[in-house]
Design an enzyme around this catalytic site. Structure first.
Site, mmCIF file in Angstrom:
data_model
loop_
_atom_site.group_PDB
_atom_site.id
_atom_site.type_symbol
_atom_site.label_atom_id
_atom_site.label_comp_id
_atom_site.label_asym_id
_atom_site.label_seq_id
_atom_site.Cartn_x
_atom_site.Cartn_y
_atom_site.Cartn_z
ATOM 1 N N ASP A 1 -4.889 2.264 -6.229
ATOM 2 C CA ASP A 1 -6.102 3.089 -6.210
ATOM 3 C C ASP A 1 -6.193 3.903 -7.503
ATOM 4 O O ASP A 1 -6.044 5.120 -7.492
ATOM 5 C CB ASP A 1 -6.097 3.996 -4.974
ATOM 6 C CG ASP A 1 -7.454 4.681 -4.769
ATOM 7 O OD1 ASP A 1 -8.407 4.360 -5.514
ATOM 8 O OD2 ASP A 1 -7.546 5.536 -3.875
ATOM 9 N N ASP B 1 -19.751 -1.129 -14.143
ATOM 10 C CA ASP B 1 -20.453 -1.091 -15.433
ATOM 11 C C ASP B 1 -21.952 -1.039 -15.158
ATOM 12 O O ASP B 1 -22.401 -1.183 -14.027
ATOM 13 C CB ASP B 1 -20.089 -2.311 -16.305
ATOM 14 C CG ASP B 1 -20.558 -3.626 -15.698
ATOM 15 O OD1 ASP B 1 -20.300 -3.844 -14.504
ATOM 16 O OD2 ASP B 1 -21.188 -4.436 -16.402
ATOM 17 N N HIS C 1 -13.173 1.874 -9.959
ATOM 18 C CA HIS C 1 -13.593 1.659 -11.351
ATOM 19 C C HIS C 1 -15.118 1.642 -11.312
ATOM 20 O O HIS C 1 -15.742 0.589 -11.144
ATOM 21 C CB HIS C 1 -13.023 0.332 -11.867
ATOM 22 C CG HIS C 1 -13.348 0.049 -13.313
ATOM 23 N ND1 HIS C 1 -12.536 0.449 -14.340
ATOM 24 C CD2 HIS C 1 -14.397 -0.589 -13.895
ATOM 25 C CE1 HIS C 1 -13.070 0.066 -15.496
ATOM 26 N NE2 HIS C 1 -14.201 -0.580 -15.246
ATOM 27 N N GLU D 1 -12.545 -2.226 -9.000
ATOM 28 C CA GLU D 1 -13.952 -2.042 -9.325
ATOM 29 C C GLU D 1 -14.775 -2.266 -8.044
ATOM 30 O O GLU D 1 -14.262 -2.769 -7.037
ATOM 31 C CB GLU D 1 -14.388 -3.041 -10.411
ATOM 32 C CG GLU D 1 -15.795 -2.782 -10.925
ATOM 33 C CD GLU D 1 -16.067 -3.416 -12.305
ATOM 34 O OE1 GLU D 1 -15.183 -4.103 -12.845
ATOM 35 O OE2 GLU D 1 -17.176 -3.199 -12.823
HETATM 36 O O1 9MR Z 1 -15.757 -1.565 -17.120
HETATM 37 C C1 9MR Z 1 -15.810 -2.948 -17.353
HETATM 38 C C2 9MR Z 1 -15.806 -3.663 -16.035
HETATM 39 O O2 9MR Z 1 -17.015 -3.447 -15.391
HETATM 40 C C3 9MR Z 1 -15.505 -5.122 -16.174
HETATM 41 O O3 9MR Z 1 -15.311 -5.725 -14.915
HETATM 42 C C4 9MR Z 1 -14.269 -5.344 -17.008
HETATM 43 C C5 9MR Z 1 -13.970 -6.803 -17.246
HETATM 44 O O4 9MR Z 1 -15.019 -7.461 -17.833
HETATM 45 O O5 9MR Z 1 -14.408 -4.731 -18.282
HETATM 46 C C6 9MR Z 1 -14.742 -3.388 -18.299
HETATM 47 O O6 9MR Z 1 -13.576 -2.675 -18.199
HETATM 48 C C7 9MR Z 1 -13.094 -2.254 -19.456
HETATM 49 C C8 9MR Z 1 -12.901 -0.784 -19.316
HETATM 50 O O7 9MR Z 1 -14.107 -0.178 -19.015
HETATM 51 C C9 9MR Z 1 -12.304 -0.196 -20.548
HETATM 52 N N1 9MR Z 1 -11.086 -0.863 -20.871
HETATM 53 C C10 9MR Z 1 -11.244 -2.266 -21.059
HETATM 54 C C11 9MR Z 1 -11.827 -2.927 -19.847
HETATM 55 C C12 9MR Z 1 -11.967 -4.414 -20.062
HETATM 56 O O8 9MR Z 1 -12.921 -4.722 -21.029
HETATM 57 O O1 9MR Z 2 -16.482 -10.801 -9.998
HETATM 58 C C1 9MR Z 2 -16.137 -11.367 -11.256
HETATM 59 C C2 9MR Z 2 -14.848 -12.133 -11.095
HETATM 60 O O2 9MR Z 2 -15.029 -13.223 -10.241
HETATM 61 C C3 9MR Z 2 -14.354 -12.596 -12.445
HETATM 62 O O3 9MR Z 2 -13.078 -13.157 -12.289
HETATM 63 C C4 9MR Z 2 -14.310 -11.419 -13.415
HETATM 64 C C5 9MR Z 2 -13.871 -11.814 -14.810
HETATM 65 O O4 9MR Z 2 -14.773 -12.665 -15.382
HETATM 66 O O5 9MR Z 2 -15.574 -10.816 -13.507
HETATM 67 C C6 9MR Z 2 -16.034 -10.290 -12.310
HETATM 68 O O6 9MR Z 2 -17.304 -9.748 -12.497
HETATM 69 C C7 9MR Z 2 -17.412 -8.542 -13.249
HETATM 70 C C8 9MR Z 2 -18.475 -8.777 -14.295
HETATM 71 O O7 9MR Z 2 -18.035 -9.719 -15.217
HETATM 72 C C9 9MR Z 2 -18.911 -7.499 -14.989
HETATM 73 N N1 9MR Z 2 -19.259 -6.501 -14.050
HETATM 74 C C10 9MR Z 2 -18.199 -6.201 -13.100
HETATM 75 C C11 9MR Z 2 -17.846 -7.430 -12.329
HETATM 76 C C12 9MR Z 2 -16.807 -7.122 -11.250
HETATM 77 O O8 9MR Z 2 -15.568 -6.832 -11.773
#
Ligand code: 9MR
Ligand code: 9MR
Ligand code: ZN
Length: 581
Positions: free
Chosen positions: A554, A192, A510, A563
């Site tokens: 993957d 993100d 991701h 991600e």
């Molecule tokens: O893309 C987002 C990702 O960076 C975060 O880790 C994740 C969880 O907070 O949420 C995002 O992913 C979303 C995705 O882009 C679209 N579908 C819903 C996912 C969860 O909100």
């Molecule tokens: O790395 C984070 C992980 O420890 C948490 O369990 C998760 C859900 O809260 O979020 C991860 O961090 C995400 C952040 O919230 C949004 N950007 C992407 C991060 C990696 O997935």
């Protein structure tokens, strides 16, 4: 040609093994015919080769249901000639992967060169032994940060490029302020486009620590970034890019806001096409700034003050003042927590109900930088009678505080130093023991397979490298390097979890730019979060329940498994640099 004969022998044997396999599956009633090719073992190992002096091993992975075992393996020079022969360990079930495995140890091969490992009944695998073996992986992983830059033109070459992004920022009501906010760049956190101070803190702190310990290796990296050729070494120029953004997140009273993100996640578009407004987001109630973020900020700025002194003295001074003001604010507001998002905001939380570890880290780094007694007092007041050293992550930086106290050039109190070292070695010894038990030679326990398990493997490696600083014994460093081997190919998927690094890197992170740019291969140098059993992610949920290491796919949609993130790349950089030092 002797090796040719060996190959044919192996093939003949695997043909027999295949027949046995069909017979076995007929007996167990599970009717899948297996070809000779499929029934052969895979030798999983680091896909970026090995350093001459370090441990070298491959995991011989048998197909599910196999009863086979290899009795011998051999290493040949690619130019011809067998250099060693050995017996792999007894075949056994590995709980972490669910695989039937053997380990082939060829650490005896120390001479630089190109080799081929041949395991009886197995697919041959080529590998290299090189002094500079991990250099490309290191270069790539550091350059991954340049690819994450926000607010400027980015061009990694190969089409991996974007114009300036996220230029329209404002204060959200949750920050306690209103009006426009000037964007100072930073790194996109992950897949993100958010920028989060807490996660920036541990990431940037880890990178600066790598510089302090392994600057000799990092100094010579030519990163091909806009600042290349300037007065500051490339590595420090890249890190300064994010430090400048962090500095912009500090309010005039010294407190630091939680994050700079849109209110919700944008779609899978390039960063310059993100239509959402970006906001400075705070806790939503006075004092709006957050103690964890502020203390992490103080710690990182204190490190920066040390690191940049020799390269950019004015910047170093600015960092020190920012660190001191942040520390004062955080110590005065230990109850200013950010546990959940304010109303209307759904980007990453990095929520944390405990700021004692962050406050300690800030005190320890400020003491190391300035030598002032008030910082040491604040830290030692919080020292528990029985000190336990754990693996750091974004929500727990306690160990960073204790380690920096020991690593300080000025020398801490001997009894405290001793206790921290002992506790670290105890944890490190447990990790070394685990890497000996796990089939793929890595240090993860079942409970470590959480969201970002590859980051845990990296940070366990970091802990082992710190242990190596305290007690230089090959085993800590070897176990740390083995974790890098796990990330770079020695795992049940035979995949390198770093994009565009190794012979079989994963393809579908991701990661918005990787998905939206129309180029098949993903952006280079980025570490996947890795296997875990997060329940909330619909794509991840389609992966059937299996052994912990197998809980990965993957697919770019699987945000909880695939991600990438700046805090996972950081320990990878740290351990790679340490391995090369
Ligand atoms: O893309 C987002 C990702 O960076 C975060 O880790 C994740 C969880 O907070 O949420 C995002 O992913 C979303 C995705 O882009 C679209 N579908 C819903 C996912 C969860 O909100
Ligand atoms: O790395 C984070 C992980 O420890 C948490 O369990 C998760 C859900 O809260 O979020 C991860 O961090 C995400 C952040 O919230 C949004 N950007 C992407 C991060 C990696 O997935
Ligand atoms: Zn951006």
């Amino acid at each position: 040609m002797r090796s040719g004969v060996r190959r044919r022998e192996f093939l003949k044997m695997s043909g027999a093994a295949a027949l046995a396999g069909v017979a076995a599956s007929a007996m167990t009633g599970c009717a899948f015919p297996v070809s000779a090719e499929e029934w052969r073992a895979q030798a999983r190992m680091s896909q970026v080769g090995f350093l001459p002096g370090s441990d070298k091993a491959a995991t011989v992975q048998w197909p599910q249901g196999s009863r086979e075992a290899a009795r011998v393996f051999a290493v040949h020079r690619m130019s011809g000639g067998k250099v060693m022969e050995g017996a792999p360990t007894m075949a056994r079930a590995d709980a972490i992967s669910g695989d039937r495995v053997q380990v082939a140890d060829f650490s005896a091969v120390r001479e630089p060169g190109k080799y081929r490992l041949e395991v009886e009944h197995g697919h041959p695998v080529e590998f290299a032994v090189e002094e500079d073996g991990y250099r490309h992986a290191l270069w790539s992983a550091v350059r991954g940060y340049y690819g994450q830059r926000c607010g400027c033109h980015v061009d990694l070459g190969g089409g991996y490029a974007h114009p300036p992004c996220h230029l329209h920022d404002a204060f959200d009501a949750s920050s306690g302020r209103a009006g426009k906010f000037v964007n100072h760049g930073g790194w996109h956190d992950a897949g993100d486009y958010g920028r989060y101070v807490v996660n920036s803190g541990i990431s940037t702190g880890t990178l600066l620590w790598a510089w302090e310990l392994y600057g000799g290796v990092l100094h010579s990296l030519r990163l091909q970034i806009p600042e290349s050729g300037g007065a500051v070494p490339d590595f420090l120029a890249e890190v300064r890019w994010n430090l400048n953004w962090m500095l912009s997140m500090q309010d005039t009273d010294g407190g630091v806001w939680q994050k700079l993100t849109s209110r919700e996640f944008c779609g899978f578009v390039m960063p310059q096409d993100d239509p959402l407004e970006i906001y400075v987001i705070g806790s939503g109630e006075p004092p709006y700034k957050v103690a964890t973020a502020t203390a992490d900020f103080a710690a990182v700025m204190a490190i920066a003050a040390r690191v940049y002194r020799a390269h950019d003295a004015k910047f170093a001074e600015r960092c020190l003042q920012a660190a001191e003001r942040a520390w004062t604010w955080a110590m005065a507001h230990p109850d200013a927590l950010f546990v959940k998002n304010p109303k209307g905001v759904s980007t990453g939380t990095y929520g944390d109900a405990h700021d004692g570890d962050e406050l300690n880290w800030a005190s320890a780094e400020l003491w190391r930088t300035t030598g002032e007694a008030r910082y040491e007092e604040a830290l030692l007041k919080k020292m528990p009678g029985m000190l336990k050293i754990g693996v750091p992550d974004w929500g727990n930086v306690a160990s960073m505080a204790w380690w920096t106290y020991v690593l300080a050039e000025r020398g801490g109190r001997p009894r405290v130093v001793e206790q921290i070292q002992q506790a670290t070695l105890a944890t490190a010894d447990a990790l070394v023991a685990r890497s000996g038990e796990n089939g793929y030679g890595q240090t993860l326990a079942v409970a470590d397979y959480v969201w970002g398990s590859n980051g845990v493997a990296g940070n366990q490696g970091l802990l082992l490298m710190i242990a190596d600083q305290f007690h230089r014994q090959g085993k800590y460093r070897d176990a740390a390097v083995a974790n890098v081997g796990y990330l770079l190919g020695r795992n049940c998927f035979g995949v390198s979890w770093v994009t565009q690094v190794g012979t079989n890197p994963f393809q579908h992170p991701h990661h918005r730019p990787s998905v939206a740019d129309g180029i098949a291969a993903p952006w280079p140098g980025l570490l996947s979060g890795g296997p875990n059993r997060h329940p909330g992610d619909p794509t991840a949920k389609q992966v059937p329940q299996q052994a912990p290491m197998r809980m990965w796919v993957d697919k770019w949609q699987a945000y909880s498994m695939n991600e990438i993130a700046i805090n996972w790349n950081a320990p990878l950089v740290f351990v790679l640099a340490g391995a090369l030092a």
